[in-house]
Scaffold this active site. Sequence first.
Site, PDB file in Angstrom:
ATOM      1  N   HIS A   1      53.355  41.515  41.590  1.00 31.16           N
ATOM      2  CA  HIS A   1      52.477  42.261  40.689  1.00 31.16           C
ATOM      3  C   HIS A   1      51.782  41.322  39.701  1.00 31.16           C
ATOM      4  CE1 HIS A   1      52.020  44.487  36.788  1.00 31.16           C
ATOM      5  NE2 HIS A   1      51.359  45.306  37.577  1.00 31.16           N
TER       6      HIS A   1
ATOM      7  N   GLU B   1      49.010  39.568  41.384  1.00 32.55           N
ATOM      8  CA  GLU B   1      47.854  40.465  41.533  1.00 32.55           C
ATOM      9  C   GLU B   1      46.988  40.423  40.264  1.00 32.55           C
ATOM     10  OE1 GLU B   1      46.974  44.547  40.048  1.00 32.55           O
ATOM     11  OE2 GLU B   1      48.750  44.786  41.313  1.00 32.55           O
TER      12      GLU B   1
END
Lengths: 427, 427
Positions: B69, B72
């Site tokens: 995450h 990202e």
Amino acid sequence: MIEKRRKELGNGIGFTILTDPKHKTNTISVNLMSRHTAETAAANAAVAFMIEDTCRKYPTVTEFSKRKGELYGAGVTTGIVRLGDSSVICTGANCIADKYALNGEDITCQTAELLFDCLTDPVTEENCGEAAFPEKQFLLKKQELIDNISADINEKRNFALKNSGKIIYRNEPAGIPLKGEISDAEALTSAQVYKAYKEILRTAKIEIVYVGNEISPECEALIEKRALSVERGDVYEHKTAVSPVKAEPEYKTDRLEVAQSKMVIAYKTDITDYGVSRVFTALLGGTAFSMLFKSVREKLSLCYYCSSSVNRKKGVVLIDSGIENENIEAARNEIFRQVELAKNGEFTDELLEKTKLLLTCALKAVHDSPHSTADWYINQYLANEVITPEEAAEKMNAVTREQICEYAASLKLDSVYVLTGKESGND
Amino acid sequence: MTKEIIRNDRTGEEYTRVLHDSGLEILIWKTPGHSVKHALFGTRYGSVNTTFKTSDDPDFVTVPNGIAHYLEHKLFENEDCDVFDLYAQTGASGNAYTSFDRTCYLFTCTDNFIPSLRILLDFVQKPYFTEETVRKEQGIIGQEIRMYDDNPDWRVFFNLLEGIYHENPVRIDIAGTQESIAQINAELLYRCYYTFYNLHNMCLAIAGDVDEDEILSVCDELLKPCENKELISVVPEEPDTVKDSYKEQSFEIAVPMFNLGFKSKPVSNDELARETILCDLCEELLVGETSPLYKELYDSGLINSAFYSETFAGNGYFVPIFGGESREPEKVKERLCEEIGKRITEGFDESTFETARKHYYGALIKGLGHPESLASKLINTALTGSKNAFETIEAVASVTLADVTDCLKRRFDTENCTLSVIRPIEK
């Protein structure tokens, strides 16, 4: 290619049909708009709960759901939303287009029938000589409404927005909680809610929107016939007044057991122009390249979200953010500073153009799904302000830097609401 | 490059599957008449992929939770500019998400599709991390974690996973924890990037009114061929039984919330779609709105319309879940477990099964209606290793009642479940 037709059925009922062969589903939406008052809010919300999953023909949730299953999982939904100073009970049904039925059934007509059965032919019983919703079903739905109002606290961002709304719109219909207060819901009786239901059917402004692959003459006739069978009286006229700004900004802090604080800053203006208000709000904090996103989140890392939105007809611009308790003041100061920069025109032409491009591109997508198409026209017709997405894009493209500065300069701080942790020292 | 048309006679729909020379799988679903174009560039890299090795590594490496995450977030930052600024020039709306088993970068646009696609392909293949920019992100992601800490829906679900799994990283929040993200640095991000963002481990899915040749020509130009590094990602050995049968937390909510999950054997990618459908149908037949048990629980006020079921399944995890609000979650569990026992012995009714199957089929057809849902369907198909996006539709058409009953016996072990409850804070 989209085909659009509009019929005024009379008695304050409008019927708009939009068909487009690219759609694989059909959507029928029936919307009833009424005056939003403290006295009727809970009862009207209860009406939405009462008509959502039963009707005389399918009187239990089990029978009703079985019917939806037979119609290939047709969806029937009911909700209540706010539109300016009014509230709208939105009932809708969607189903797959008839051509996809495995056995050639006429799914759409039957789905429309089911929707109107919910809306106009609910289960009733006599209660002390008066017509009412069945007591047992009513008590379950009443508890559900109470739970639903109570559950507003579960989602803290919306909870902060709800609480701030009471301050921003004090003494206005828009400040009354959409589903009323818990105490109002607790006091409801079945007969009272049935009376509210009949009153809504009799007086609400009704907008019907059909969007789908095609519409058969039988289905169109059925919708008209069912709509016109409703007994009607004087129809409600929707008006929304600009919200008056407070003499002095109001600051309020509520405390809860939360890990992250929420802050809602409200500004007010008397400019309600469509294009300017939309472009300004997006430029300030409505995109991932907006002034607030770039400064408060990306540059200063003060929050995960900090975005602006507008309640145009009320003349209210909201900026809401989720921030670490100790960063509340820093975030507030930075938001104030960004609004000042907008007033002074301290943003680039490139930002303005990019904002307009994003907004206008998004408008081109409105006709891509039955759902977004229906939403667009429902709101337009209910608000008596009908423009197409293309006309809306033109209005946005015409917005100038000067208009943005003028809009920003017209903003007056109305209130700052903070929802913070019990341990936090902020007030 | 190889190219094939995947066609489904039942729906008359088709899409193109290309295996590009770079190693990337490209899926294109043309939808004439739609304005929206949607593209997703995804990798089989999610929060559970914390232990892995490639042919370059002598041994397995384990990285901090939340790194997929984090990566990202950081990939949106180029050396010289922010990706959102680039999208702003084309009018596209860009975003990304990380789940348990994947990370996807996406955009939606109506105009300038090819320039937007160029931005997507370019930035995802161009990582730029420095210690300074990585450190800065800790504030924003920390705020994101805090925001979810205040979300009772999120907490009731993760508490359930913590109860069900002993070791599987699926039990850890996708964003990690404040402690785990503090261990992330630029070097680790590069390591993960070069491991998982290998085109052999990725897929590009596009839907809309697009030109296939134009897309492939941009891919030829921008995709950087890479060697298949034979990536292996492992999850720790997981006992068959649940870790805790009960989890509880207090929250600022009004009505208790619950999740009841049954620990079930994970399946291979080939079986995932069919097993998920079978499990969904079991849930529907057990306690869907048409079932006797739903009526009993609803009429007695033990559940309300917030009740739901889902099958949470992916690479290495499989959990049928029932959830909602209830003042007596233990009683709901008790009745559900009794019903499972009864149905395992007595089976389900054939006509109810047929209605449930029709309902499911209708929902899948509705999913074919919009470029966004189509592109999502394509990426989902590819990243779970399936070769055909229509396999769910065909599986629904072919499953039998006996298959569903068999699934119930295999996947709903009432002795191996966890009840997660969020209760209101006692005042």
